[in-house]
Enzyme design. Structure first.
Site, PDB file in Angstrom:
ATOM      1  N   CYS A  86      22.003  -8.609  43.983  1.00 24.81           N
ATOM      2  CA  CYS A  86      21.489  -9.532  42.972  1.00 24.81           C
ATOM      3  C   CYS A  86      22.451 -10.707  42.784  1.00 24.81           C
ATOM      4  O   CYS A  86      22.557 -11.538  43.663  1.00 24.81           O
ATOM      5  CB  CYS A  86      21.192  -8.769  41.679  1.00 24.81           C
ATOM      6  SG  CYS A  86      20.022  -9.632  40.627  1.00 24.81           S
ATOM      7  N   HIS A 196      17.975  -3.667  42.947  1.00 27.55           N
ATOM      8  CA  HIS A 196      19.124  -2.878  42.483  1.00 27.55           C
ATOM      9  C   HIS A 196      19.026  -1.415  42.908  1.00 27.55           C
ATOM     10  O   HIS A 196      18.631  -0.559  42.110  1.00 27.55           O
ATOM     11  CB  HIS A 196      19.201  -2.941  40.954  1.00 27.55           C
ATOM     12  CG  HIS A 196      19.637  -4.264  40.430  1.00 27.55           C
ATOM     13  ND1 HIS A 196      20.960  -4.658  40.386  1.00 27.55           N
ATOM     14  CD2 HIS A 196      18.931  -5.295  39.938  1.00 27.55           C
ATOM     15  CE1 HIS A 196      21.043  -5.872  39.885  1.00 27.55           C
ATOM     16  NE2 HIS A 196      19.829  -6.292  39.601  1.00 27.55           N
ATOM     17  N   GLU A 198      21.312   0.669  43.133  1.00 20.67           N
ATOM     18  CA  GLU A 198      22.249   1.499  42.357  1.00 20.67           C
ATOM     19  C   GLU A 198      21.606   2.072  41.103  1.00 20.67           C
ATOM     20  O   GLU A 198      22.181   2.926  40.449  1.00 20.67           O
ATOM     21  CB  GLU A 198      23.510   0.682  42.000  1.00 20.67           C
ATOM     22  CG  GLU A 198      23.363  -0.363  40.899  1.00 20.67           C
ATOM     23  CD  GLU A 198      22.782  -1.704  41.355  1.00 20.67           C
ATOM     24  OE1 GLU A 198      22.072  -1.745  42.378  1.00 20.67           O
ATOM     25  OE2 GLU A 198      23.038  -2.712  40.663  1.00 20.67           O
TER      26      GLU A 198
HETATM   27  N1  LIG Z   1      20.782  -8.839  37.618  1.00 17.13           N
HETATM   28  C1  LIG Z   1      21.394  -9.865  38.161  1.00 17.13           C
HETATM   29  O1  LIG Z   1      22.324  -9.739  38.933  1.00 17.13           O
HETATM   30  C2  LIG Z   1      20.947 -11.239  37.729  1.00 17.13           C
HETATM   31  C3  LIG Z   1      21.257 -12.261  38.770  1.00 17.13           C
HETATM   32  C4  LIG Z   1      21.225 -13.717  38.314  1.00 17.13           C
HETATM   33  N2  LIG Z   1      22.196 -13.983  37.345  1.00 17.13           N
HETATM   34  C5  LIG Z   1      19.826 -14.107  37.979  1.00 17.13           C
HETATM   35  O2  LIG Z   1      19.366 -13.883  36.870  1.00 17.13           O
HETATM   36  O3  LIG Z   1      19.182 -14.629  38.848  1.00 17.13           O
END
Ligand SMILES: NC(=O)CC[C@H](N)C(=O)O
Length: 221
Positions: A86, A196, A198
């Site tokens: 992400c 994600h 994880e």
């Molecule tokens: N959950 C995250 O890592 C968010 C990633 C990033 N800051 C976004 O909102 O695009």
């Protein structure tokens, strides 16, 4: 497997990924602060999810220039393993360690939901324990997840089988080109992905679909 998780101001998934790595590999990862300039001797470096530096300028743009990133680049040059999840994927593209860019979601809204992911490449240290074409459940939570690359870069990524994951079954949440959810570096040792894994590694989280990714890494290192 020895691993390090880089923590930036605004990271928020570092504990989740440290827990996943510890549970699967049996070895607790080391947390490394963004202002550090050296990494411990590790097989894997993780750039976790979150909102590094408040997503100011562009998501990942400031983190990509943090002091620790020179050591991350040296680790990549040595053939070390890196996963950026992400915000970590955003940092990898901003640092030039992966091609393309993560733009604002096509719907201009933050999306926080479960999607379906298709495993598009299994000849990688991250995905070898999945089946080719396997469809997984995986959560996403981002506003800048709309992967884009120019036509030449895209042809190269596809031609070299460097798309690791695609959004499946019409679940593309952000408008990513070719439904791309995760890509690999040329040597296949760096993976960036928006979802994600994880957050699906134990029954309490509602599923185990992310677990083979960490098991693949533990077996690779
Ligand atoms: N959950 C995250 O890592 C968010 C990633 C990033 N800051 C976004 O909102 O695009």
């Amino acid at each position: 497997m020895k691993s390090a998780v880089v923590v930036f101001p605004g990271s928020n998934r570092e504990r989740d990924v440290m827990k996943a790595l510890g549970a699967v590999s049996g070895a607790a990862p080391v947390a490394v602060w963004h202002a550090d300039t050296t990494l411990p001797d590790v097989d894997l470096v993780v750039l976790p999810g979150g909102f590094s530096y408040g997503d100011y300028l562009r998501s990942g743009a400031i983190a990509a220039r943090a002091p620790i990133m020179a050591a991350v680049k040296a680790h990549v040059e040595r053939g070390g393993l890196v996963i950026g999840i992400c915000n970590g994927f955003q940092i990898l593209t901003e640092a030039g360690l992966l091609p393309g860019a993560l733009m604002r979601n096509a719907g201009l809204k933050f999306v926080c939901r479960e999607v379906k992911l298709q495993v598009a490449a299994t000849d990688t240290p991250f995905t070898r324990l999945y089946e080719q074409g396997q469809v997984l459940r995986c959560p996403v939570a981002h506003h800048d997840g709309n992967y884009f690359a120019d036509a030449d870069t895209l042809a190269r990524l596809e031609g070299e089988n460097r798309v690791a994951f695609r959004y499946a079954e019409g679940t593309n949440p952000n408008g990513s080109i070719n439904d791309i959810a995760g890509i690999l570096s040329e040597n296949r040792r760096v993976l960036g992905m928006m979802p994600h894994p994880e957050n699906l590694i134990e029954p309490l989280q509602g599923g185990l679909d992310g677990r083979p990714l960490f098991e693949s890494l533990a077996a690779a290192a």
